[in-house]
Design a protein around this motif. Sequence first.
Motif, mmCIF file in Angstrom:
data_model
loop_
_atom_site.group_PDB
_atom_site.id
_atom_site.type_symbol
_atom_site.label_atom_id
_atom_site.label_comp_id
_atom_site.label_asym_id
_atom_site.label_seq_id
_atom_site.Cartn_x
_atom_site.Cartn_y
_atom_site.Cartn_z
ATOM 1 N N LYS A 1 0.989 -1.173 -0.391
ATOM 2 C CA LYS A 1 0.175 -0.102 -0.152
ATOM 3 C C LYS A 1 0.711 0.954 0.228
ATOM 4 O O LYS A 1 0.777 2.105 -0.999
ATOM 5 C CB LYS A 1 -1.239 0.285 1.293
ATOM 6 N N ASP A 2 2.101 1.746 0.780
ATOM 7 C CA ASP A 2 2.383 2.335 0.787
ATOM 8 C C ASP A 2 3.340 2.509 -0.436
ATOM 9 O O ASP A 2 3.726 3.553 -0.585
ATOM 10 C CB ASP A 2 3.900 2.322 1.839
ATOM 11 N N THR A 3 3.721 1.445 -1.130
ATOM 12 C CA THR A 3 4.820 1.314 -2.541
ATOM 13 C C THR A 3 3.795 2.001 -3.269
ATOM 14 O O THR A 3 3.852 3.178 -4.067
ATOM 15 C CB THR A 3 4.780 0.479 -2.747
ATOM 16 N N VAL A 4 2.677 1.549 -3.650
ATOM 17 C CA VAL A 4 1.886 1.477 -4.510
ATOM 18 C C VAL A 4 1.070 3.763 -4.078
ATOM 19 O O VAL A 4 1.287 4.385 -5.127
ATOM 20 C CB VAL A 4 0.440 1.422 -4.609
ATOM 21 N N ASN A 5 1.213 3.539 -2.899
ATOM 22 C CA ASN A 5 0.530 5.558 -3.014
ATOM 23 C C ASN A 5 2.064 6.052 -3.072
ATOM 24 O O ASN A 5 1.388 7.137 -3.857
ATOM 25 C CB ASN A 5 0.195 5.767 -1.521
ATOM 26 N N ASN A 6 3.239 6.173 -3.008
ATOM 27 C CA ASN A 6 4.551 6.939 -2.664
ATOM 28 C C ASN A 6 4.235 6.849 -5.227
ATOM 29 O O ASN A 6 5.051 8.000 -5.329
ATOM 30 C CB ASN A 6 6.042 6.179 -2.467
ATOM 31 N N PHE A 7 4.242 5.370 -5.520
ATOM 32 C CA PHE A 7 4.713 6.027 -6.595
ATOM 33 C C PHE A 7 3.055 6.886 -7.420
ATOM 34 O O PHE A 7 3.689 7.357 -8.527
ATOM 35 C CB PHE A 7 3.938 4.980 -7.445
ATOM 36 N N LEU A 8 2.004 6.964 -6.977
ATOM 37 C CA LEU A 8 1.125 7.723 -7.262
ATOM 38 C C LEU A 8 1.108 9.194 -7.755
ATOM 39 O O LEU A 8 1.511 10.319 -8.024
ATOM 40 C CB LEU A 8 -0.412 7.418 -6.593
ATOM 41 N N ASP A 9 1.721 9.531 -5.874
ATOM 42 C CA ASP A 9 1.749 11.200 -5.708
ATOM 43 C C ASP A 9 3.350 11.570 -6.607
ATOM 44 O O ASP A 9 3.500 12.687 -7.055
ATOM 45 C CB ASP A 9 2.908 11.039 -3.908
ATOM 46 N N ASN A 10 3.805 10.197 -6.938
ATOM 47 C CA ASN A 10 5.470 10.700 -7.841
ATOM 48 C C ASN A 10 4.768 10.801 -9.734
ATOM 49 O O ASN A 10 4.846 11.911 -10.203
ATOM 50 C CB ASN A 10 6.347 10.227 -8.414
ATOM 51 N N ALA A 11 3.734 10.395 -9.727
ATOM 52 C CA ALA A 11 3.273 10.241 -10.677
ATOM 53 C C ALA A 11 2.394 11.855 -11.191
ATOM 54 O O ALA A 11 2.841 12.030 -12.316
ATOM 55 C CB ALA A 11 2.444 8.780 -11.804
ATOM 56 N N ILE A 12 1.885 11.736 -10.415
ATOM 57 C CA ILE A 12 1.298 13.131 -10.391
ATOM 58 C C ILE A 12 2.290 14.336 -10.882
ATOM 59 O O ILE A 12 1.975 15.553 -10.750
ATOM 60 C CB ILE A 12 -0.291 13.376 -8.895
ATOM 61 N N GLU A 13 2.613 14.452 -9.196
ATOM 62 C CA GLU A 13 3.857 15.632 -9.259
ATOM 63 C C GLU A 13 4.661 15.515 -10.995
ATOM 64 O O GLU A 13 4.546 16.779 -11.097
ATOM 65 C CB GLU A 13 4.682 15.173 -8.200
ATOM 66 N N TRP A 14 4.736 14.542 -11.287
ATOM 67 C CA TRP A 14 5.990 14.281 -12.602
ATOM 68 C C TRP A 14 4.786 15.412 -13.296
ATOM 69 O O TRP A 14 5.501 15.637 -14.449
ATOM 70 C CB TRP A 14 5.939 12.994 -12.690
#
Length: 349
Positions: A297-310
């Motif tokens: 869950k933590d890994t998926v959340n981190n990925f989504l946050d980074n993708a949105i920022e990019w």
Amino acid sequence: GKKGGENAGVSFAKKMMKIIAAAEIGKKVVEGIKASVEAGAALEQSIGGIETLFKESSDTMIQYANNAFRTCGLSANDYMETTTSFAASMLSSVGGDTAKAAELSNNALIAMSDNANKMGTNMQDIQNAYQGFAKQNYTMLDNLKLGYGGTKEEMQRLLSDANKLNKQQGIITDYSIDSFADITEAIQVVQDNLGITGTTALEAASTLSGSFGTMQAAWTNFIAKLSVGNRAMMDLASSASTFLFQNLIPAIGRIITQLPSAIGTFITTAIPLLIENGKQIISNIIQGWQENKGRWKDTVNNFLDNAIEWIETSLPQILAEGIASVEEFIAGWGQGDGHMMATVGELIG
């Protein structure tokens, strides 16, 4: 378009010339003619040797040689060269009787080829052994793999065994170690008893390797006889047909016929193993997911946050560059449109 066509044509022509040069067609033709002339010269020389040694029986020996591709898996030249290597001893041991010497020599060549086929011995080693026997040298008797060592005593034992085997058939013989003819007959008797005799002719008709060897020998005859006026084409056609239609194609047919059942056996054997292993894999995945779902869950959340920022940072720049690229393409198209249309017309013409 015209220039492109010219360039393509030149490029194609150059590539074709390179292919032709790489194939060295002219060189291969010359090599083929040279090989035929050399093989023909060797054949003529061998025929001369046979005529000198076997005299009135030379025609019989030449006939045996021409048929050796079937009976011995040998070309006519190889057959005659091998025969002449021990012909003097054979003639001496039968008192100069050329007809008997021809028959025994042919039997010896067949026995040699049968031994090579059945026992897997190199034909050259067997030829060397027979040439040694002709000179009363028995050190290579073990080359025949008949259960006898390379000594005079072992050759004497072979002769004695052959006499006993003949006696069991009601034939009385007294083979002498001093007679090369007796030695060749005794070897054939022992090979008869071991089931070796006749294997070359049988394999020439019924096996892939045997029929291929026969075809190779027939091809050698064909090449040699091209330059001396005797083509031997029918022998080549016959042996090639035997290899292709009686052995190779049926073998392929058997493979195709047996393939479905082989695949079925594989599937029926493999499926239970796959099911068992699949259960274990799925069980391991479920266990791993349960043990690590918090980390997932933590890994998926981190990925989504980074993708949105990019996306927020880079999307405006990507859109701007994309629009500029499209504009440049449209401008180029407009500038080259007239030339392109004229070229297309020329190409169609």
